[in-house]
Design a protein around this motif. Structure first.
Motif, PDB file in Angstrom:
ATOM      1  N   PHE A  53       0.822  -1.217   0.000  1.00 52.19           N
ATOM      2  CA  PHE A  53       0.000   0.000   0.000  1.00 52.19           C
ATOM      3  C   PHE A  53       0.856   1.268   0.000  1.00 52.19           C
ATOM      4  O   PHE A  53       0.434   2.313  -0.466  1.00 52.19           O
ATOM      5  N   TYR A  54       2.061   1.151   0.586  1.00 54.20           N
ATOM      6  CA  TYR A  54       2.788   2.368   0.947  1.00 54.20           C
ATOM      7  C   TYR A  54       3.787   2.848  -0.102  1.00 54.20           C
ATOM      8  O   TYR A  54       4.972   2.982   0.164  1.00 54.20           O
ATOM      9  N   ASP A  55       3.311   3.119  -1.317  1.00 50.56           N
ATOM     10  CA  ASP A  55       4.141   3.918  -2.219  1.00 50.56           C
ATOM     11  C   ASP A  55       3.942   5.369  -1.762  1.00 50.56           C
ATOM     12  O   ASP A  55       3.297   5.603  -0.728  1.00 50.56           O
TER      13      ASP A  55
ATOM     14  N   GLU B 136      -3.760  10.874   5.675  1.00 46.42           N
ATOM     15  CA  GLU B 136      -5.145  11.368   5.653  1.00 46.42           C
ATOM     16  C   GLU B 136      -6.040  10.499   6.527  1.00 46.42           C
ATOM     17  O   GLU B 136      -6.878  11.012   7.275  1.00 46.42           O
ATOM     18  N   ILE B 137      -5.853   9.174   6.421  1.00 46.03           N
ATOM     19  CA  ILE B 137      -6.658   8.246   7.226  1.00 46.03           C
ATOM     20  C   ILE B 137      -6.496   8.566   8.709  1.00 46.03           C
ATOM     21  O   ILE B 137      -7.463   8.606   9.465  1.00 46.03           O
ATOM     22  N   MET B 138      -5.261   8.829   9.123  1.00 46.06           N
ATOM     23  CA  MET B 138      -5.004   9.084  10.546  1.00 46.06           C
ATOM     24  C   MET B 138      -5.723  10.333  11.055  1.00 46.06           C
ATOM     25  O   MET B 138      -5.936  10.479  12.246  1.00 46.06           O
TER      26      MET B 138
ATOM     27  N   ILE C 231      -5.560  -7.487   6.537  1.00 46.24           N
ATOM     28  CA  ILE C 231      -6.115  -7.854   7.839  1.00 46.24           C
ATOM     29  C   ILE C 231      -5.638  -6.826   8.858  1.00 46.24           C
ATOM     30  O   ILE C 231      -4.486  -6.385   8.817  1.00 46.24           O
ATOM     31  N   SER C 232      -6.548  -6.391   9.733  1.00 48.89           N
ATOM     32  CA  SER C 232      -6.177  -5.534  10.858  1.00 48.89           C
ATOM     33  C   SER C 232      -6.675  -6.240  12.114  1.00 48.89           C
ATOM     34  O   SER C 232      -7.830  -6.093  12.502  1.00 48.89           O
ATOM     35  N   GLN C 233      -5.796  -7.049  12.689  1.00 52.00           N
ATOM     36  CA  GLN C 233      -6.171  -7.884  13.833  1.00 52.00           C
ATOM     37  C   GLN C 233      -6.405  -7.036  15.083  1.00 52.00           C
ATOM     38  O   GLN C 233      -5.619  -6.139  15.383  1.00 52.00           O
TER      39      GLN C 233
HETATM   40  C1  AVJ Z   1      -1.091   1.030   9.606  1.00 51.22           C
HETATM   41  C2  AVJ Z   1      -1.680  -1.272   9.703  1.00 51.22           C
HETATM   42  C3  AVJ Z   1      -2.161   0.151  11.537  1.00 51.22           C
HETATM   43  O1  AVJ Z   1      -4.582  -1.619   9.858  1.00 51.22           O
HETATM   44  O2  AVJ Z   1      -5.331   0.111  10.938  1.00 51.22           O
HETATM   45  C4  AVJ Z   1      -5.663   1.984   7.988  1.00 51.22           C
HETATM   46  C5  AVJ Z   1      -3.548   0.506   8.064  1.00 51.22           C
HETATM   47  N1  AVJ Z   1      -5.633   0.268   6.699  1.00 51.22           N
HETATM   48  N2  AVJ Z   1      -6.814   1.934   7.308  1.00 51.22           N
HETATM   49  C6  AVJ Z   1      -4.551  -0.420  10.146  1.00 51.22           C
HETATM   50  C7  AVJ Z   1      -4.918   0.917   7.595  1.00 51.22           C
HETATM   51  C8  AVJ Z   1      -6.795   0.916   6.512  1.00 51.22           C
HETATM   52  C9  AVJ Z   1      -3.448   0.467   9.544  1.00 51.22           C
HETATM   53  N3  AVJ Z   1      -2.108   0.087  10.074  1.00 51.22           N
END
Ligand code: AVJ
Length: 320
Positions: free
Chosen positions: A30-32, A41-43, A281-283
């Motif tokens: 994902f990280y290019d 942005e997600i953060m 997967i995000s466990q």
């Molecule tokens: C960076 C792996 C912690 O799994 O929560 C965020 C990546 N994927 N939104 C996560 C991610 C979709 C994130 N991590």
């Protein structure tokens, strides 16, 4: 940009994943540069609670955390795996610097761009900080740790990055970390905890569609780097949470039957209508799972730090 060898591994992994049943692509790709930007942005998204919870822990309990590291005296390396933008790490770095602690900050990240941003930011924010950035896969970089320096190591693995490993993979990863650690080294890990599934699904299916974009960006990357002809509009992002396994998973679903050609591989891949590509997967962990994982990989839990909502835990591990 990747080296020719990395490019071949990428091509092989894409061939493997798209030939498998069910199809998958690895979230490590994902990280290019664009993917790293989208993750920033997600953060910032209101739904993505993980970053906020961890920030609350590191900002509210800095003193207790640093005391638990036992790093007030002597020199050490503060090693960060998958450093990203370092926003949370700067809280710890700031605290150590104010106490005139003698340490070197060693951020390791796969993204050149992310490392460059981080190094520039930290150099400006902390003129006295000694930084030694390393670009690469942390699995590979790990092996060089032991020979690197005799100094005590405090290893940070924040941001719930461990979530991208399945349970067996997580155990293997911590075992290989344990193998390069000495008894007085410490490992500090961010785990996302199990909670209301609706809260979790929202975090991976945000209203603005940034997470969808983040997933679709991997198709764009395959188009660009491997000469593929994915039509992004024909794929749909889907996020799910399985409350028994504690696993959040994301998929790209093929909206219709279609064929994709990948030039570098000289191969076509068939997609059935609504066929999924498993992307990530995000466990999510329970406190018991964390204890178990620590013991199974040669550690004991020396401390746990949680946020008010108990959404997240930063767990400090000590080799046994
Ligand atoms: C960076 C792996 C912690 O799994 O929560 C965020 C990546 N994927 N939104 C996560 C991610 C979709 C994130 N991590």
């Amino acid at each position: 940009m990747q080296s020719p060898i990395q490019q071949n591994i990428f091509a092989d992994d894409v061939r493997g994943g798209l030939s498998a049943a069910p199809k998958f692509l690895s979230s490590k790709y994902f990280y290019d540069d664009e993917g790293s930007r989208l993750f920033q942005e997600i953060m910032k998204l209101p739904e993505y609670y993980l970053t906020k919870s961890e920030y609350e822990i590191l900002s509210g309990q800095t003193k207790e955390i640093c005391a638990a590291f036992g790093a007030e005296t002597g020199e050490f390396d503060l090693i960060e795996l998958g450093a990203g933008d370092g926003a949370k790490t700067s809280l710890l770095v700031d605290f150590f610097l104010k106490r005139q602690t003698d340490f070197t900050y060693v951020p390791i990240d796969i993204s050149v761009e992310a490392l460059k941003c981080l190094t520039e930011k930290f150099a400006a924010q902390f003129p006295n900080l000694s930084i030694q950035a390393e670009q690469g896969d942390y699995f590979l970089t790990l092996q060089t740790f032991k020979s690197k320096s005799a100094r005590r190591k405090i290893i940070l693995f924040l941001g719930s990055n461990i979530g991208n490993f399945g349970k067996a993979q997580a155990q293997d990863f911590f075992k290989s970390l344990r193998a390069v650690m000495n008894d007085d080294d410490r490992l500090f890990i961010g785990f996302d905890l199990q909670k209301d599934p609706r809260t979790i699904v929202r975090a991976y299916d945000d209203a603005q569609g940034v997470t969808a974009e983040f997933n679709l960006n991997l198709l764009t990357r395959i188009n660009r780097e491997l000469g593929a002809d994915f039509n992004r509009a024909e794929f749909s992002h889907y996020a799910s949470y399985h409350p028994i396994e504690g696993a959040a998973r994301s998929f790209l679903l093929s909206r219709r039957a279609q064929t994709v050609f990948v030039k570098t591989l000289n191969e076509t891949f068939e997609f059935a209508a609504w066929e999924p590509i498993f992307m990530e997967i995000s466990q999510k962990y329970s406190p018991e799972m964390i204890e178990e994982l620590a013991h199974a990989s040669g550690f004991e839990v020396a401390g746990n730090f949680t946020d008010d909502k108990k959404f997240y835990v930063n767990s400090l591990w000590k080799p046994i």
